[in-house]
Design a protein around this motif. Sequence first.
Motif, PDB file in Angstrom:
ATOM      1  N   UNK A 128       0.840  -1.212   0.000  1.00  0.00           N
ATOM      2  CA  UNK A 128       0.000   0.000   0.000  1.00  0.00           C
ATOM      3  C   UNK A 128       0.871   1.256   0.000  1.00  0.00           C
ATOM      4  N   UNK A 129       1.943   1.244   0.795  1.00  0.00           N
ATOM      5  CA  UNK A 129       2.849   2.392   0.804  1.00  0.00           C
ATOM      6  C   UNK A 129       3.503   2.573  -0.560  1.00  0.00           C
ATOM      7  N   UNK A 130       3.856   1.462  -1.194  1.00  0.00           N
ATOM      8  CA  UNK A 130       4.437   1.537  -2.542  1.00  0.00           C
ATOM      9  C   UNK A 130       3.426   2.123  -3.526  1.00  0.00           C
ATOM     10  N   UNK A 131       2.161   1.747  -3.367  1.00  0.00           N
ATOM     11  CA  UNK A 131       1.107   2.263  -4.248  1.00  0.00           C
ATOM     12  C   UNK A 131       0.912   3.766  -4.044  1.00  0.00           C
ATOM     13  N   UNK A 132       0.981   4.211  -2.810  1.00  0.00           N
ATOM     14  CA  UNK A 132       0.852   5.645  -2.525  1.00  0.00           C
ATOM     15  C   UNK A 132       1.981   6.419  -3.197  1.00  0.00           C
ATOM     16  N   UNK A 133       3.179   5.848  -3.163  1.00  0.00           N
ATOM     17  CA  UNK A 133       4.314   6.494  -3.828  1.00  0.00           C
ATOM     18  C   UNK A 133       4.088   6.555  -5.340  1.00  0.00           C
ATOM     19  N   UNK A 134       3.475   5.490  -5.889  1.00  0.00           N
ATOM     20  CA  UNK A 134       3.140   5.492  -7.318  1.00  0.00           C
ATOM     21  C   UNK A 134       2.152   6.602  -7.643  1.00  0.00           C
ATOM     22  N   UNK A 135       1.152   6.770  -6.801  1.00  0.00           N
ATOM     23  CA  UNK A 135       0.164   7.822  -7.028  1.00  0.00           C
ATOM     24  C   UNK A 135       0.817   9.205  -7.050  1.00  0.00           C
ATOM     25  N   UNK A 136       1.793   9.407  -6.186  1.00  0.00           N
ATOM     26  CA  UNK A 136       2.501  10.692  -6.167  1.00  0.00           C
ATOM     27  C   UNK A 136       3.257  10.911  -7.466  1.00  0.00           C
ATOM     28  N   UNK A 137       3.910   9.852  -7.939  1.00  0.00           N
ATOM     29  CA  UNK A 137       4.650   9.993  -9.198  1.00  0.00           C
ATOM     30  C   UNK A 137       3.708  10.239 -10.367  1.00  0.00           C
TER      31      UNK A 137
END
Length: 220
Positions: free
Chosen positions: A80-89
């Motif tokens: 989930x944290x990795x996905x949040x980072x993807x959303x930011x990018x």
Amino acid sequence: MNVKRAAFLSVSALALSIASVTPAAAEEEFELLEVTVSDLQEAYEDGTYTAEQVTESYLERIERYEDHYNAFTFLNDQAIEDAKASDERIQNGEAGALEGIPVVIKEAVDVEGFQSTFGWEGFGPDSSISIVPELDAPIVQDLRAEGAIIVGKTNIPAFSTSGTRADTSWAGDTYNAVDRALAPGGSSSGTATAISGNFAVLGVAEETGVLSKIQQLLNL
């Protein structure tokens, strides 16, 4: 992603989603059923979904059906944290070629921080021998560099020695997503079931068993 790397991913390692009617799919309509990379990229671009929402949906599906299929050896608790980072990018216009795309990795492939067991109980969680890679395998590095979300590692027979099932794995057998009585897919059983069961969009597999047979024939 350069052409050489793209070819490597498509030819030697990625098992793409295939159409299937699973018991899980029949029980209820999964919103992301057989979704493609292009579908998700368009959805991220127009705001229909976020990578966090998509990753949560897959994790919820895994939680509901994993006991029935046993596709995984380990799940990524940072997904989930990795996905949040993807959303930011994505929001910042820095998306990679596979940004926010959930991917599963075959147990035989090293993933940093995940125990590598090769499906053998001697290297399993209850063993005194624990192998935890400090570096990702090159293909995992490539996937991360392009923004893929690593959902988890998928089950294999011990040392990938079976061409039909994962029944020698310390984690137990993996079952076919269509019919538990059918072979799920050789040494890549976990990845095959994870993709056909709609637990992720893409999956990494490899031909360890085939290579070992060739080595035996050549007496290497």
